[in-house]
Design a protein around this motif. Sequence first.
Motif, PDB file in Angstrom:
ATOM      1  N   ASP A  32       0.838  -1.210   0.000  1.00 28.42           N
ATOM      2  CA  ASP A  32       0.000   0.000   0.000  1.00 28.42           C
ATOM      3  C   ASP A  32       0.865   1.250   0.000  1.00 28.42           C
ATOM      4  OD1 ASP A  32      -2.549  -0.761  -0.187  1.00 28.42           O
ATOM      5  OD2 ASP A  32      -3.091  -0.416   1.919  1.00 28.42           O
ATOM      6  N   SER A  69      -4.558  10.263  -5.120  1.00 27.54           N
ATOM      7  CA  SER A  69      -5.402   9.652  -4.090  1.00 27.54           C
ATOM      8  C   SER A  69      -4.863   9.995  -2.697  1.00 27.54           C
ATOM      9  CB  SER A  69      -5.434   8.143  -4.297  1.00 27.54           C
ATOM     10  OG  SER A  69      -6.208   7.535  -3.299  1.00 27.54           O
ATOM     11  N   ASN A  73      -6.604  12.398   0.328  1.00 23.70           N
ATOM     12  CA  ASN A  73      -6.743  12.030   1.744  1.00 23.70           C
ATOM     13  C   ASN A  73      -6.225  13.138   2.654  1.00 23.70           C
ATOM     14  OD1 ASN A  73      -7.886   9.625   1.031  1.00 23.70           O
ATOM     15  ND2 ASN A  73      -6.029   8.418   1.305  1.00 23.70           N
ATOM     16  N   TYR A 192      -7.383  11.867  12.903  1.00 20.04           N
ATOM     17  CA  TYR A 192      -8.126  11.003  11.993  1.00 20.04           C
ATOM     18  C   TYR A 192      -9.108  11.888  11.240  1.00 20.04           C
ATOM     19  CZ  TYR A 192      -6.370   7.240  14.918  1.00 20.04           C
ATOM     20  OH  TYR A 192      -5.561   6.382  15.601  1.00 20.04           O
ATOM     21  N   PRO A 193      -9.350  11.590   9.965  1.00 18.80           N
ATOM     22  CA  PRO A 193     -10.336  12.402   9.246  1.00 18.80           C
ATOM     23  C   PRO A 193     -11.734  12.067   9.719  1.00 18.80           C
ATOM     24  CG  PRO A 193      -9.595  10.583   7.878  1.00 18.80           C
ATOM     25  CD  PRO A 193      -8.787  10.520   9.130  1.00 18.80           C
ATOM     26  N   ASN A 194     -12.667  13.030   9.675  1.00 16.51           N
ATOM     27  CA  ASN A 194     -14.053  12.635   9.899  1.00 16.51           C
ATOM     28  C   ASN A 194     -14.650  12.221   8.550  1.00 16.51           C
ATOM     29  OD1 ASN A 194     -15.570  14.827   8.683  1.00 16.51           O
ATOM     30  ND2 ASN A 194     -14.879  16.087  10.407  1.00 16.51           N
ATOM     31  N   ILE A 195     -15.740  11.471   8.634  1.00 11.95           N
ATOM     32  CA  ILE A 195     -16.254  10.810   7.427  1.00 11.95           C
ATOM     33  C   ILE A 195     -16.690  11.836   6.380  1.00 11.95           C
ATOM     34  CG2 ILE A 195     -18.078   9.290   6.549  1.00 11.95           C
ATOM     35  CD1 ILE A 195     -17.985   7.814   9.237  1.00 11.95           C
ATOM     36  N   LYS A 196     -17.352  12.912   6.843  1.00 10.69           N
ATOM     37  CA  LYS A 196     -17.860  13.909   5.895  1.00 10.69           C
ATOM     38  C   LYS A 196     -16.710  14.574   5.145  1.00 10.69           C
ATOM     39  CE  LYS A 196     -22.223  16.230   6.393  1.00 10.69           C
ATOM     40  NZ  LYS A 196     -23.077  17.113   7.154  1.00 10.69           N
ATOM     41  N   LYS A 198     -13.783  13.417   4.693  1.00 10.71           N
ATOM     42  CA  LYS A 198     -13.120  12.422   3.851  1.00 10.71           C
ATOM     43  C   LYS A 198     -13.891  12.220   2.546  1.00 10.71           C
ATOM     44  CE  LYS A 198     -10.114   8.940   3.487  1.00 10.71           C
ATOM     45  NZ  LYS A 198      -8.783   8.782   4.018  1.00 10.71           N
ATOM     46  N   LEU A 199     -15.214  12.090   2.663  1.00  8.54           N
ATOM     47  CA  LEU A 199     -16.009  11.872   1.447  1.00  8.54           C
ATOM     48  C   LEU A 199     -15.929  13.090   0.529  1.00  8.54           C
ATOM     49  CD1 LEU A 199     -19.137   9.997   2.873  1.00  8.54           C
ATOM     50  CD2 LEU A 199     -17.283   9.041   1.511  1.00  8.54           C
ATOM     51  N   ARG A 202     -12.515  13.055  -1.128  1.00  9.64           N
ATOM     52  CA  ARG A 202     -12.401  12.039  -2.169  1.00  9.64           C
ATOM     53  C   ARG A 202     -13.008  12.530  -3.480  1.00  9.64           C
ATOM     54  NH1 ARG A 202      -8.496   9.022  -1.624  1.00  9.64           N
ATOM     55  NH2 ARG A 202      -9.374   7.917  -3.398  1.00  9.64           N
TER      56      ARG A 202
ATOM     57  N   GLU B  47     -15.473  12.508  16.975  1.00  5.22           N
ATOM     58  CA  GLU B  47     -14.674  13.372  16.083  1.00  5.22           C
ATOM     59  C   GLU B  47     -14.640  12.796  14.667  1.00  5.22           C
ATOM     60  OE1 GLU B  47     -12.699  16.274  16.274  1.00  5.22           O
ATOM     61  OE2 GLU B  47     -14.074  16.608  17.955  1.00  5.22           O
ATOM     62  N   MET B  48     -14.511  11.474  14.590  1.00  6.28           N
ATOM     63  CA  MET B  48     -14.463  10.823  13.270  1.00  6.28           C
ATOM     64  C   MET B  48     -15.857  10.644  12.678  1.00  6.28           C
ATOM     65  SD  MET B  48     -11.630   7.822  13.626  1.00  6.28           S
ATOM     66  CE  MET B  48     -11.583   7.443  11.867  1.00  6.28           C
ATOM     67  N   GLN B  49     -16.890  10.994  13.435  1.00  6.73           N
ATOM     68  CA  GLN B  49     -18.305  10.885  13.030  1.00  6.73           C
ATOM     69  C   GLN B  49     -18.771   9.432  12.931  1.00  6.73           C
ATOM     70  OE1 GLN B  49     -18.113  13.387   9.448  1.00  6.73           O
ATOM     71  NE2 GLN B  49     -19.020  15.055  10.631  1.00  6.73           N
TER      72      GLN B  49
END
Lengths: 262, 381
Positions: A32, A69, A73, A192-196, A198-199, A202, B47-49
Amino acid sequence: MEILIFVKQVPDDAVEVRLDPASGKPATGNIDKVANAFDTYALELAARYVEANGGKVTVAAMGPKGTDSMLKNLLAVGASKAYLFTDPSFETGDENAIAARLAQIAKKCEAENGAPFDLILCGKESTDEISGQVGARLAEKLGLPFVSSVIEVAPAGDKLVAKQETEDGYVKFETSMPAVYTIAKPGYDPRYPNIKAKLAARKAVVPAFSAAEAGVADAESFVELLGYTEPPKRQAGLKICEKEAADTVAKAMEILTSDRVL
Amino acid sequence: MAYLISEDGRELLKDVKDFCENEIRAQVKEYDESGEWPKDIYDMAIEMQLSMMDVPEEYGGLGLSHIDQAAIVEEIAKADAGIAVTLNGNGLALKPVLIAGNEEQKQKCCDIIMNGGWGAFALTEPDAGCDAGNSKTTAVKEGGEYVINGRKCFITNAQVADFFVVTAMTDKTQGTKGMSAFLVYKGTPGLSVGNHENKMGIRTSITSDLILEDVRIPEENRLGEEGTGFYTAMKTLDLARMWCAVIGVGICQRCVDESAVYAQQRVTFGKPIWKHQAIQFMLADMEIRTQASRALCATAIDLADSGKPFTTEASAAKCFTGDSAVKNALDAIQIFGGYGYSREYPVEMLLRDAKIFQIFEGTNEVQRMVIGRAVVGSHKI
């Protein structure tokens, strides 16, 4: 405060790298690819700096097409702009050539952003080649002040104070801006990224430039890489398995004496 | 992997894996012993949701596909099932609101969760578990208010919840058709939380009684019409079972992972134990159960996403996964031998965690009743 961070894409350093017997080069094809750990520390340090003092963080990388990519991130963890520089000519060259290219790339990023950088950060070394030279050479090419192994940056009027980690403790330097620092591991981990985020990241499109588009001229290399060798395998140790502890010690002493260790 | 996740989902999964490796795995052992709710881990998860994955995009949510979400939930469950249960508790509390609530109620509850808050679903009572229709909690209408009295038990996240979905009988003579669902917010006078249940497993999740003594709430806090509470609860459980199964797959997979590594390290009769056929067969059966469980989850999720009936499939996924998690944990302990029985090693916790998956969200006996009735229903003569 405009901060530029140069990021290198490296094989995941949690995986052991072996040499490919056919090519004699490290076999990294199936490993990776991740952002160099020290570069991610630089991004976290920069993100914390702009959150506290205002500003914007730009990340840039040289690498093959898929490198976008990794840059995407980074947009989820503190960077607000990302640029990729991709060209076959970037695939070779020593640290001098890399630093010369990065110096020109920094100018291109400034032109794209429409604003000059106040601070340029690199990781103190990459986890793959570990030469630890590029940041210092870049500062030299740009004619800017340089501090290595920085773990903290604080504003001081129109200057910056950089806290450098040393073997014994730390040293504080004051530099004018713009400056180039390389970053060691601060006392915290990258977020750490939060999901929103991150999306959204991306979905971002990372602008990519060739050497010609970026105005990067050919750079001279002074060092020729002759080849790679794997570290020698460790020899199997001796096992002493006597029933009684006293016999074990006697046997160990015998071996140490006969090998003239004692 | 039976979940065909998107490229973005794979990138998210890497972050979640890192989070689980660095922040959960090593820490949970201590929390498993103390029974303390690991607030520091949950703060990072917020925090990471990771506590917000059930909020629909139109109410400010994340816009994750359910398959991507399932892969993420499994990853968390692999590290610690109790943490996955806690995070999933928000989904459980939101579902009845999304099923029966009006726009204002939906937005309010989604906002609470998106702001890092918690919800809790309060259906179970001391005398009404799977037999939810036997509820003793009452809601009596007085003017523009309802007065709720009763006691709920085994309520996940009750001690930390900012809102509760509470079911109560508005008309006892109507049986299940006399049940209604209500939104009760933290701090409402008369609402109190009992002691933290000292559970056998999933000890990083918090579970308590919820006591309602003359709790007065405005009429507009009712979810849907009077008498629809049982229907709302059953629809909620259909969805909840699916997600509970997804968590169970995480336990199944963890058992495989731990056992496969240990079986290569442990040597008996001059060879690593995986070279003994008895162990190979155990590993194979564990893997088969895990793959089958995940496939059942994927089927239920696909059906639910496409708006088709999925009650039987959700029950099948929940039931099979719960049984598989327990079987896999037993096999993992057997492969570890004496060490498997020791709390120094990770697998005994997996058995304690797995057992609840045969019990909560409707026992596996109830799941078999649901499935059995459906099978006969579709073969009427």
